[in-house]
Design an enzyme around this catalytic site. Sequence first.
Site: not given
Ligand code: OXD
Ligand code: MN
Length: 599
Positions: A73, A201, A210, A230, A252, A254, A281, A380
């Site tokens: 991102r 991406y 998102k 989130h 992210s 974690c 997520d 990913r």
């Molecule tokens: C993030 C994802 O960046 O879930 O949080 O891809």
């Molecule tokens: Mn995320």
Amino acid sequence: MTKSHIHNKKLIAWVNKMVRMCEPDEIVWIDGSNEQRKKLEEEAITGGELIPLNQAKLPDCFLHRTSIDDVARTEHLTFICTKRKRDAGPNNNWMPPGLAYRKAKAIFKGAMRARTMYVIPFSMGPVGSPFSKIGVELTDSCYVVLNMLIMTRAGEPVLRQLEENGEFTKCLHSKAQLDINKRLILHFPQDNTIWSVGSGYGGNVLLGKKCLSLRIASYLARREHWLAEHMLIMGIEEPNGQIKYIVAAFPSACGKTNLAMLVPPEGLKKKGYRIWTVGDDIAWMRIDSDGTLWAINPESGFFGVVPGTNSKTNPNMVETIKKNTIYTNVLLKPDGTLWWEGADGEAPPTGGVDWRGQPWVPGAVDALGKPILGAHPNSRFTVSITNCPSASFRLEQHHGVPISAIVFGGRRAHLAPLVYESFGWQHGVFVGATMASELTAAQVGKIGQVRRDPMAMLPFCGYNMADYFRHWLDMGRRMTKRPQIFHVNWFRTDAQGKFLWPGFGENLRVLEWILDRCNNKAEAVVKTPVGYIPRASDIDMTGLELPSGTLKKLLAIDKKEWFEELKGIKAFFKQFKKDLPQELWQEYEDLKSRLESNE
Ligand code: OXD
Ligand code: MN
């Protein structure tokens, strides 16, 4: 699907307008059928967007490579475009809508010439659920279509749901030239519109994720009195057969995905515990007619980080991604299978083709002697949640699942104990609002430097975070029974910098205490200035040997560190000026005086 199937006048008018701007050669409406998906897969293979993998070993799996400067991102190119700057707040990049549309139009103009425009009607959440929202994404990327078919419920049933006048989020995407200098990710919450251009991406282009489910949805949620967060959602089946659901927010890296589908350690499995994964997520939560909070996962798939996925960190995900998976930016082995850093097994001795499409051998280094990775660190997988062995049977439930606890967490080498419980909703909101993570050696920046990431929403809140905190406080007032709010920290280290807690499946031991608190079973807790913590004896350690005194260290509160923390919280809150809710300053003062009086 023929055009005569489409009755929504706003949809037809908008598609026509976007066609005039982007000038595609052809328009294809996505109907959600298997036949159409298969055809698109073939086209993506012919066009080079997908590489088929070894179908005997990885059935229905494909590999995609992005451009090398298009792998994550791009927050600095992501904007919230509200009329007033104040409404975007200090946490977002802001552009006035007129200017944003003008800038993007110049890039979109004619960008789809000699390309196909795909029209993807999609539902975030079960089709027809009052929790769900509909979006329509226009894109010139077959890869985006195939990913959206996994991540969302897409196709004809959504159009039927939309009928003649239904509302939808207008999502426009074009790869354009995939030029980082002509890349913009724009959100127009007041127009219910998203424009993304110049990227391929996932986080920038799967606009249901998102962009819609967090940035636009958080804005709508405030207006409509619900929460778009989130957060993972997981069900924990207790030995008595009851399933309790929790949501958890972590920044992210974690371990949200790993936690959402953990496998109970032997001792707890024997007791009768079992995990049901609802989402990894995003959680959309509403107060139902019973006055309590219920959550759905608006997505229908996982778009997760590949490196580090193995049988120890996440055995359920290893199973999940064995079939029907689109991989992005991992290492391709000569036999048509894959490898990544932190996979089960050694790096393939004869090497393969790395994420950039270059020949690669184990131990490869660049001109400066730095290791060259086989897979990009943000590579990913995209896969349906129904592939997951622990997938919940309530995924299609229109009202979702009832939430017993909200868990916040960060990566703190010091300060935060393994777990603590807030004193109530308002204090819990303060705990979420002051969430933070420390940078590790793996990241750019000073090791140990604290980055604030309230409710893990810093990059995803579609409006001023001061208003967001006020909305959270308001939601608490609207509920008759509120979930309890906790904070966890799996990352505390000893003097040598080694993790004190083993993490992964063992985290269930902490969740068991959390549920006991929610069930009023763990009554004799310890009250500290920061919240309630368990006594060491309250955590079931059957089958887990830790050096003596470790749990005590994990639960210790170091006043000196907390006084330091207060300074960081104050500086963070101050940026919101007079917009910050007074209640949060009150919580700050209360924490300070609890720490002082307890000295
Ligand atoms: C993030 C994802 O960046 O879930 O949080 O891809
Ligand atoms: Mn995320």
